[in-house]
Scaffold this motif. Structure first.
Motif, mmCIF file in Angstrom:
data_model
loop_
_atom_site.group_PDB
_atom_site.id
_atom_site.type_symbol
_atom_site.label_atom_id
_atom_site.label_comp_id
_atom_site.label_asym_id
_atom_site.label_seq_id
_atom_site.Cartn_x
_atom_site.Cartn_y
_atom_site.Cartn_z
ATOM 1 N N ILE A 28 0.638 -1.179 -0.105
ATOM 2 C CA ILE A 28 0.074 -0.021 0.154
ATOM 3 C C ILE A 28 0.739 1.420 0.080
ATOM 4 C CG2 ILE A 28 -1.951 -0.998 1.151
ATOM 5 C CD1 ILE A 28 -1.249 0.278 3.829
ATOM 6 N N ARG A 79 -2.505 5.954 6.134
ATOM 7 C CA ARG A 79 -3.491 5.428 6.991
ATOM 8 C C ARG A 79 -4.282 4.237 6.255
ATOM 9 N NH1 ARG A 79 -5.630 10.601 10.774
ATOM 10 N NH2 ARG A 79 -6.489 8.575 11.839
ATOM 11 N N TYR A 80 -4.643 3.042 6.954
ATOM 12 C CA TYR A 80 -5.239 2.081 6.414
ATOM 13 C C TYR A 80 -6.212 1.440 7.633
ATOM 14 C CZ TYR A 80 -5.054 -2.500 3.664
ATOM 15 O OH TYR A 80 -5.277 -3.540 2.856
ATOM 16 N N GLU A 122 -7.326 -1.685 7.878
ATOM 17 C CA GLU A 122 -7.069 -3.005 8.284
ATOM 18 C C GLU A 122 -6.385 -2.915 9.790
ATOM 19 O OE1 GLU A 122 -5.416 -7.491 6.977
ATOM 20 O OE2 GLU A 122 -5.223 -5.454 5.594
ATOM 21 N N SER A 179 -3.538 -0.273 12.015
ATOM 22 C CA SER A 179 -2.817 1.072 12.318
ATOM 23 C C SER A 179 -1.452 1.099 12.855
ATOM 24 C CB SER A 179 -3.801 1.978 12.798
ATOM 25 O OG SER A 179 -3.791 1.798 14.223
ATOM 26 N N HIS A 184 -1.430 10.032 6.519
ATOM 27 C CA HIS A 184 -0.368 9.232 6.762
ATOM 28 C C HIS A 184 -0.059 8.707 8.176
ATOM 29 C CE1 HIS A 184 0.421 10.147 2.573
ATOM 30 N NE2 HIS A 184 1.147 9.088 2.427
ATOM 31 N N ARG A 205 -13.876 -2.260 5.023
ATOM 32 C CA ARG A 205 -13.249 -1.717 4.048
ATOM 33 C C ARG A 205 -13.798 -2.293 2.659
ATOM 34 N NH1 ARG A 205 -9.021 -5.620 4.466
ATOM 35 N NH2 ARG A 205 -9.492 -6.592 6.237
#
Length: 241
Positions: free
Chosen positions: A31, A49-50, A52, A54, A83, A144
């Motif tokens: 990613i 930032r994601y 699933e 962090s 981010h 998601r």
């Protein structure tokens, strides 16, 4: 994930966090996240930032796990609108996919399997505040936008509830040069779950990193007989989420 092979543009935030230290890129994930090693004994992770997992979650879990097992010491963690970043102290040792260990796959696989068992035995599941159970993973996937097939909503009965790593792929185990597991990294998904959730992923990842023929060796080193039903289920769940 892949180790960077070309020149990497160092993000401004990473340069700020490194200060006067020199930076070497050591990892890039799917990613766009990057990990750098500094020449003063730190690692700096930076990425988008994601949902699933962090880096804040990873920092919390490492601080918790450090009471019972060796994990990187958290020095700094933060995020902005797009981010996030994490700074940890380096631990002496090599990733199980370091070229040194890629050239010694059988020894590496045995060490990773034994280290995973040690992790499961060391962390107290009754005190773990997080879950990596099937329902939670499916709910996270839904957030998601991922729809998990109905057949995966019915998990096998739990064999042994442990604190799972949550991403037990072989690169996330650090080994000493004698072939002993010394630490684990990338703990953002750490939580309580059936031990086969970790075993399935760890053994499956041997094929990605060392080639075919090592999956059952890792399970043997962990100290159990292969449970084909649970292995198949948790590998499918991993792929689906």
């Amino acid at each position: 994930m892949s180790i960077p092979v070309d020149d990497v543009t160092v993000p401004e935030r990473v340069r700020e966090l490194a200060g006067s230290a020199a930076l070497t890129p050591v990892w890039e994930n799917g990613i766009g996240g990057l990990t750098f090693r500094t020449d003063d004994g730190r690692f700096v992770k930076w990425g988008p930032r994601y949902l699933e997992a962090s880096m804040r979650a990873e920092a919390e879990r490492m601080r918790w796990a450090s009471t019972w097992t060796l994990v990187p010491h958290v020095q700094d963690q933060g995020e902005d609108r797009t981010h996030e970043w994490l700074v940890t102290s380096a631990i002496p040792g090599r990733s199980a996919v370091d070229p040194f260990w890629i050239a010694r796959p059988e020894a590496a696989v045995r060490a990773v399997g034994a280290a995973l068992r040690q992790l499961h035995d060391a962390l107290p599941v009754a005190e773990c505040p997080w879950s990596w159970g099937v329902e939670d993973r499916i709910a996270n996937a839904a957030e998601r936008g991922i729809v998990v097939a109905g057949r995966l909503h019915a998990a096998p009965a739990i064999d042994r509830l442990v604190v799972c790593h949550g991403d037990a792929c072989v690169p996330n185990t650090l080994l000493d040069d004698a072939g002993r597991g010394i630490a684990h990294v990338d703990l953002a998904a750490l939580g309580a779950a059936d031990r086969w959730a970790d075993i399935a992923v760890a053994s499956m990842s041997t094929a990605w990193n060392y080639g075919p023929g090592y999956e059952d060796l890792l399970i043997e080193a962990y100290g159990v007989d292969p449970d084909r039903e649970r292995l198949a289920y948790y590998r499918d769940l991993w792929d689906a989420t």
